[in-house]
Scaffold this active site. Sequence first.
Site, PDB file in Angstrom:
ATOM      1  N   LYS A   1      -2.211   9.103  -5.787  1.00  0.00           N
ATOM      2  CA  LYS A   1      -3.250   8.783  -4.800  1.00  0.00           C
ATOM      3  C   LYS A   1      -4.421   9.738  -4.981  1.00  0.00           C
ATOM      4  CE  LYS A   1       0.361   7.242  -1.649  1.00  0.00           C
ATOM      5  NZ  LYS A   1       1.253   7.647  -0.534  1.00  0.00           N
TER       6      LYS A   1
ATOM      7  N   ARG B   1       9.513  12.395   4.100  1.00  0.00           N
ATOM      8  CA  ARG B   1       8.931  13.757   4.093  1.00  0.00           C
ATOM      9  C   ARG B   1       7.570  13.716   4.772  1.00  0.00           C
ATOM     10  NH1 ARG B   1       7.678  11.082  -0.625  1.00  0.00           N
ATOM     11  NH2 ARG B   1       5.450  11.020  -1.023  1.00  0.00           N
TER      12      ARG B   1
ATOM     13  N   ILE C   1       2.326  -8.278  -7.165  1.00  0.00           N
ATOM     14  CA  ILE C   1       1.234  -8.644  -6.237  1.00  0.00           C
ATOM     15  C   ILE C   1      -0.083  -8.185  -6.869  1.00  0.00           C
ATOM     16  CG2 ILE C   1       0.349  -8.393  -3.886  1.00  0.00           C
ATOM     17  CD1 ILE C   1       3.134  -9.491  -3.765  1.00  0.00           C
TER      18      ILE C   1
ATOM     19  N   GLY D   1       7.099   5.773  -5.496  1.00  0.00           N
ATOM     20  CA  GLY D   1       5.777   6.321  -5.809  1.00  0.00           C
ATOM     21  C   GLY D   1       5.232   5.757  -7.107  1.00  0.00           C
TER      22      GLY D   1
HETATM   23  C1  MV4 Z   1       3.715  -2.920  -6.469  1.00  0.00           C
HETATM   24  C2  MV4 Z   1       2.458  -3.387  -6.948  1.00  0.00           C
HETATM   25  C3  MV4 Z   1       2.323  -4.776  -7.149  1.00  0.00           C
HETATM   26  N1  MV4 Z   1       3.359  -5.606  -6.933  1.00  0.00           N
HETATM   27  N2  MV4 Z   1       4.726  -3.785  -6.271  1.00  0.00           N
HETATM   28  C4  MV4 Z   1       4.557   0.955  -5.719  1.00  0.00           C
HETATM   29  C5  MV4 Z   1       4.487   2.409  -5.407  1.00  0.00           C
HETATM   30  C6  MV4 Z   1       3.087   2.608  -4.997  1.00  0.00           C
HETATM   31  N3  MV4 Z   1       2.621   3.961  -5.239  1.00  0.00           N
HETATM   32  C7  MV4 Z   1       2.313   1.635  -5.801  1.00  0.00           C
HETATM   33  N4  MV4 Z   1       3.193   0.556  -6.062  1.00  0.00           N
HETATM   34  C8  MV4 Z   1       2.918  -0.720  -6.380  1.00  0.00           C
HETATM   35  N5  MV4 Z   1       3.921  -1.611  -6.204  1.00  0.00           N
HETATM   36  C9  MV4 Z   1       4.547  -5.111  -6.501  1.00  0.00           C
HETATM   37  N6  MV4 Z   1       5.585  -5.977  -6.322  1.00  0.00           N
HETATM   38  C10 MV4 Z   1       1.425  -2.464  -7.158  1.00  0.00           C
HETATM   39  C11 MV4 Z   1       1.662  -1.144  -6.900  1.00  0.00           C
HETATM   40  C12 MV4 Z   1       0.571  -0.200  -7.163  1.00  0.00           C
HETATM   41  C13 MV4 Z   1      -0.410  -0.007  -6.209  1.00  0.00           C
HETATM   42  C14 MV4 Z   1      -0.333  -0.673  -4.993  1.00  0.00           C
HETATM   43  C15 MV4 Z   1      -1.336  -0.446  -4.086  1.00  0.00           C
HETATM   44  C16 MV4 Z   1      -2.371   0.436  -4.347  1.00  0.00           C
HETATM   45  C17 MV4 Z   1      -2.440   1.094  -5.526  1.00  0.00           C
HETATM   46  C18 MV4 Z   1      -1.451   0.895  -6.489  1.00  0.00           C
HETATM   47  C19 MV4 Z   1      -1.497   1.561  -7.705  1.00  0.00           C
HETATM   48  C20 MV4 Z   1      -0.524   1.333  -8.612  1.00  0.00           C
HETATM   49  C21 MV4 Z   1       0.526   0.445  -8.348  1.00  0.00           C
END
Ligand code: MV4
Length: 448
Positions: A237, A292, A203, A164
Site C-alpha cells: 500500500k 493486528r 476482479i 496481503g
Molecule cells: C484480488 C484482486 C482481484 N481479484 N482478488 C489481495 C490482497 C490485497 N492486498 C490485494 N489483493 C487482491 N485480490 C481477486 N479475486 C486484486 C487484488 C489486488 C488489489 C486489490 C485492490 C487494490 C489494489 C490491489 C493491488 C494488487 C492486487
Amino acid sequence: MFDKILIANRGEIALRIVRACKELGIKTVVVYSKVDRESLAVRLADEAVCIGPAPSGSSYLNIPAIISAAEITDVDALHPGYGFLAENAHFAEICESCRIKFIGPSVDNLRLMGNKALARETVQKLGIPTIPGSKSIIKDKQEALEVVKKIGYPVIIKSAGGGGGKGMRIAHNEISLLNSIDTAQAEAEASFGSPDVYIEKYIQRPRHIEFQILADNYGNIIHLGERDCTIQRRHQKLIEEAPSLRVDKELREKMGRAAVKCAKSIGYKGAGTVEFLLDEQGNYYFIEMNTRIQVEHPITEMVSGIDLLKEQIRIAAGERLRYQQKDIEIKGWAIECRINAEDWEKDFSPSPGRIEKWIIPGGRGVRVDTAVYPGCVIPPYYDSLIAKLITYGKTREEAILIMRRALEEFVIDPIKTTLPLYKEIFASEAFWEGKFHTQIIEELLQEK
Ligand code: MV4
C-alpha cells in the site's frame, strides 16, 4: 491496567506504542537490535534490551531473545506492533504460556485468520459475500479446471498462508492456469511452509476497502468505518484514505455489519481489520481479515477521534469497550502517504543511509508518524517505511490541498524516497477526481 508493557517492534510503530503507553501511565520496555541502539523508541522507553544483531531472524523474529527480555524486565504484557511476529500464533501461544499477555487476538483467532482459505470458507458460511471460486484449498489441477469451468477466466490463484497479495498469480487461460498453479504452490511452500492454494474469479480494477474493528472480551464489537487502500504497488500500500469515495452511507452500514458479523462469528478480541474488494458495480466481497494494528491506522484515528493503540491496550487489560456503534461518528477526511526510503525511479530500490537534512511539515491538519531524526541512520535490514505523512481536512479536497502543501515542505536528504512520486500523484487529475484504480501507479510509472 498493565504496569509494564514490552514492545516487540521497531521504528515508527514502536514509538507509537511507547507514546500510547506513556499517556496511559504504563511503563515501557523496548527491545532493539544492535543497529537500532540509537533509535527514538529506545531513547523514550523506560527500559531497553538489546536482543541481537541486525538481521531480523536474529533480533525482531528471535522469539527466545524477546521472551527472555520480557522475563528479565518482568513485564505484564507484550505489544507486537505490525509485521515481524504480530500475527504469529506460535509466538502468541508462547507469550500466554509464559503468562505474558499478548496484546492482540486469541491464538485461535490468529490461526484461523492466518489461513486465508479457511477464513474465506468460514466467512462464506455466514452468508457474507465472497468472490466466486474454489470452496477451499484445491486438491489437484483437475479440481482447478472444474472450478474455472464454472467461474470463467481470468482467475487468481492465492496461497492459503499468504495474504496481503503475497503468492498471488493471475491466469487467463488453461495453459497459464496449470503453470501458475505449479508456480504458486512452489512459492507458497517456500514462503509459508505450505503449498496450499485456492482459486478466485479475478476482479478487474477493484477498490481495496477495509473496515476497522474493535472487539472487547465481553462480546461488544464495533466498526470504525472504512479505509480505501486501492493505491498499491506490487501489493504494498502507498496511499490510504478514510473514508472512501466509493462507499456511501448505505454501503458503509452493509459492509460494516458484515465486518462485525465476521469478527463476532469467531469470537474475535482486540483490534482487527476486515478486508473487502469492491467491484465497479458496487458489489463487495470479503477477501481476508488482518489480526493486528495496521500501518494505516492513523487515518481511522483522525476521522473517528479514537486512539486505536490505547483501545487495543485497554481491551487486552480486560476493560469493556467505552463506545457503542451509535457513538461512532466519522467526520472529515484523512489521507496517508507512506514515505519509504526507496528510489522510485530505480524500480523502488532500497535507499538506506544517514539522514543529513530532515525537515518535517506541520501546521493545521498535518500529522507525521516517524521515528526518524536528523543524523539517524536508515538501516538496510528492515522494511523501507521511514515516515507516514497524514493530512486531515473537513473535506477530501481540503485534505488533498493540505497534503500538497505538506509534501512541498517535507525535506529528506540525501537518501532517495517516495516523496516525489506522491507530489506527482497529488497533482494529478485522476487522484483529485477519485478515478484511480489498482493500476494508477503502474500507469504513472509508464509515463516516466
Ligand atoms: C484480488 C484482486 C482481484 N481479484 N482478488 C489481495 C490482497 C490485497 N492486498 C490485494 N489483493 C487482491 N485480490 C481477486 N479475486 C486484486 C487484488 C489486488 C488489489 C486489490 C485492490 C487494490 C489494489 C490491489 C493491488 C494488487 C492486487
